[in-house]
Design a protein around this motif. Structure first.
Motif, PDB file in Angstrom:
ATOM      1  N   THR A 139      -3.002  22.258  44.827  1.00 16.74           N
ATOM      2  CA  THR A 139      -1.880  23.186  44.718  1.00 16.74           C
ATOM      3  C   THR A 139      -0.596  22.489  44.278  1.00 16.74           C
ATOM      4  O   THR A 139      -0.338  21.321  44.608  1.00 16.74           O
ATOM      5  CB  THR A 139      -1.624  23.908  46.052  1.00 16.74           C
ATOM      6  OG1 THR A 139      -1.511  22.937  47.107  1.00 16.74           O
ATOM      7  CG2 THR A 139      -2.734  24.885  46.359  1.00 16.74           C
ATOM      8  N   LEU A 171     -10.519  33.674  46.079  1.00 15.41           N
ATOM      9  CA  LEU A 171      -9.708  33.017  45.058  1.00 15.41           C
ATOM     10  C   LEU A 171      -9.348  31.653  45.597  1.00 15.41           C
ATOM     11  O   LEU A 171      -8.732  31.542  46.660  1.00 15.41           O
ATOM     12  CB  LEU A 171      -8.444  33.827  44.766  1.00 15.41           C
ATOM     13  CG  LEU A 171      -7.464  33.219  43.751  1.00 15.41           C
ATOM     14  CD1 LEU A 171      -8.078  33.188  42.358  1.00 15.41           C
ATOM     15  CD2 LEU A 171      -6.157  34.012  43.731  1.00 15.41           C
ATOM     16  N   ILE A 219      -7.529  27.897  44.928  1.00 14.69           N
ATOM     17  CA  ILE A 219      -6.601  27.111  44.126  1.00 14.69           C
ATOM     18  C   ILE A 219      -6.775  25.656  44.540  1.00 14.69           C
ATOM     19  O   ILE A 219      -6.610  25.313  45.714  1.00 14.69           O
ATOM     20  CB  ILE A 219      -5.132  27.526  44.338  1.00 14.69           C
ATOM     21  CG1 ILE A 219      -4.966  29.033  44.139  1.00 14.69           C
ATOM     22  CG2 ILE A 219      -4.233  26.759  43.358  1.00 14.69           C
ATOM     23  CD1 ILE A 219      -3.566  29.541  44.452  1.00 14.69           C
ATOM     24  N   LEU A 239      -4.523  31.908  34.616  1.00 10.05           N
ATOM     25  CA  LEU A 239      -5.510  31.320  35.522  1.00 10.05           C
ATOM     26  C   LEU A 239      -5.928  29.960  34.983  1.00 10.05           C
ATOM     27  O   LEU A 239      -6.860  29.848  34.185  1.00 10.05           O
ATOM     28  CB  LEU A 239      -6.710  32.266  35.622  1.00 10.05           C
ATOM     29  CG  LEU A 239      -7.451  32.311  36.955  1.00 10.05           C
ATOM     30  CD1 LEU A 239      -6.555  32.886  38.034  1.00 10.05           C
ATOM     31  CD2 LEU A 239      -8.711  33.134  36.836  1.00 10.05           C
ATOM     32  N   PHE A 272      -7.686  27.162  39.231  1.00 10.68           N
ATOM     33  CA  PHE A 272      -7.958  28.436  39.893  1.00 10.68           C
ATOM     34  C   PHE A 272      -9.409  28.849  39.623  1.00 10.68           C
ATOM     35  O   PHE A 272      -9.885  28.759  38.486  1.00 10.68           O
ATOM     36  CB  PHE A 272      -7.047  29.548  39.349  1.00 10.68           C
ATOM     37  CG  PHE A 272      -5.615  29.450  39.776  1.00 10.68           C
ATOM     38  CD1 PHE A 272      -4.806  28.444  39.294  1.00 10.68           C
ATOM     39  CD2 PHE A 272      -5.072  30.389  40.635  1.00 10.68           C
ATOM     40  CE1 PHE A 272      -3.468  28.356  39.685  1.00 10.68           C
ATOM     41  CE2 PHE A 272      -3.742  30.323  41.021  1.00 10.68           C
ATOM     42  CZ  PHE A 272      -2.945  29.307  40.534  1.00 10.68           C
ATOM     43  N   TYR A 280      -0.303  36.631  46.345  1.00 16.33           N
ATOM     44  CA  TYR A 280      -1.541  36.891  45.632  1.00 16.33           C
ATOM     45  C   TYR A 280      -2.102  38.224  46.115  1.00 16.33           C
ATOM     46  O   TYR A 280      -2.431  38.385  47.286  1.00 16.33           O
ATOM     47  CB  TYR A 280      -2.525  35.733  45.814  1.00 16.33           C
ATOM     48  CG  TYR A 280      -2.043  34.502  45.087  1.00 16.33           C
ATOM     49  CD1 TYR A 280      -1.128  33.634  45.687  1.00 16.33           C
ATOM     50  CD2 TYR A 280      -2.441  34.242  43.780  1.00 16.33           C
ATOM     51  CE1 TYR A 280      -0.640  32.536  44.997  1.00 16.33           C
ATOM     52  CE2 TYR A 280      -1.949  33.144  43.094  1.00 16.33           C
ATOM     53  CZ  TYR A 280      -1.041  32.303  43.707  1.00 16.33           C
ATOM     54  OH  TYR A 280      -0.551  31.213  43.015  1.00 16.33           O
ATOM     55  N   ASP A 335       2.716  27.243  42.367  1.00 19.76           N
ATOM     56  CA  ASP A 335       1.698  28.203  42.776  1.00 19.76           C
ATOM     57  C   ASP A 335       2.203  29.122  43.883  1.00 19.76           C
ATOM     58  O   ASP A 335       1.542  30.108  44.226  1.00 19.76           O
ATOM     59  CB  ASP A 335       0.442  27.486  43.276  1.00 19.76           C
ATOM     60  CG  ASP A 335      -0.222  26.643  42.194  1.00 19.76           C
ATOM     61  OD1 ASP A 335      -0.839  25.619  42.543  1.00 19.76           O
ATOM     62  OD2 ASP A 335      -0.115  27.017  41.004  1.00 19.76           O
TER      63      ASP A 335
END
Lengths: 114, 112
Positions: free
Chosen positions: A82, A77, A79, A61, A65, A90, A86
């Motif tokens: 990106t 969650l 991100i 992580l 993140f 998930y 990635d």
């Protein structure tokens, strides 16, 4: 209650954009986990919460993140910025403390970064 | 670090035959060993588990065997059906860190 729900199911985003995923766990479950799964691999642990407290974060992580569970129910969650690396599924899972591992997984959010 | 791994990436069996999927693990401190089934576009689905102090557990059409001496776990599926076609993962759970650790998946393909 129909299990662990994740939204969206699929997300395609351009490199550099921010994305946010949501997980709604089984209502009586107090633990919530995030995992990442790439093609052909088993899920890898990212982080988990007990109620609203984030108890552990994996080295996977990165600083881009961030996960939250503000009221001890649903979790997000995010991100930031990106990268193509990635791209993955998930997965969210939930469990109830005192019942062993008792995970129930959601169907995941498939992220594709182009 | 600790790892859980599968010996073979794919397994093809005839419908009605028995399937055996094998897994090696390295963490002797694990409390549970679990088998998951994952179909395309879905999350892992629990099949069966075994506590670390047991060596065999049976469910409906499935049996899990644990050999702690050689750190080996297997899943036996009796009378394999087309609906059993999926990717299978072994995983271990340690209560001390509250995490599941998965191995790589093995694809089970059932021939009609």
């Amino acid at each position: 209650d129909t299990g662990v729900s994740q939204n969206p199911r699929h997300k395609i985003t351009k490199r550099g954009q921010n994305v946010t995923f949501r997980c709604d766990p089984i209502s009586e479950h107090n633990r919530l986990y995030w995992y990442r799964q790439t093609l052909g691999q088993g899920p890898e642990f990212l982080t988990y919460f007990q109620n609203e407290a984030q108890l552990e974060k994996s080295r996977l992580l990165s600083d881009r993140f961030s996960a939250e569970r503000p009221k001890g129910s649903f979790s997000t969650l995010e991100i930031q910025r990106t990268e193509q690396g990635d791209s993955a599924m998930y997965l969210c899972a939930s469990s109830l403390v005192g019942t062993g591992y008792g995970y129930t997984f959601g169907s995941g959010t498939r992220l594709t970064v182009v | 670090g600790e790892s859980v791994g599968l010996h073979l990436p794919t397994l093809s069996v005839q419908e009605g035959d028995n399937s055996i999927i094998n897994c090696a693990y390295s963490n002797s401190a694990s409390d549970y060993f679990i088998w998951y089934k994952q179909e395309s576009g879905k999350g892992p689905q629990f099949i069966i588990d075994i506590r670390s102090n047991m060596d065999k557990r049976q469910g409906q059409r499935v049996t899990v065997l644990l050999n702690k001496t050689v750190k080996h776990l297997s899943l036996q599926i009796a009378a394999t059906q087309p609906g059993d076609s999926a990717v299978y993962f072994c995983a271990d759970y340690t209560g001390a860190n509250s995490k599941l650790t998965f191995g790589k998946g093995i694809t089970l393909s059932v021939r009609p």
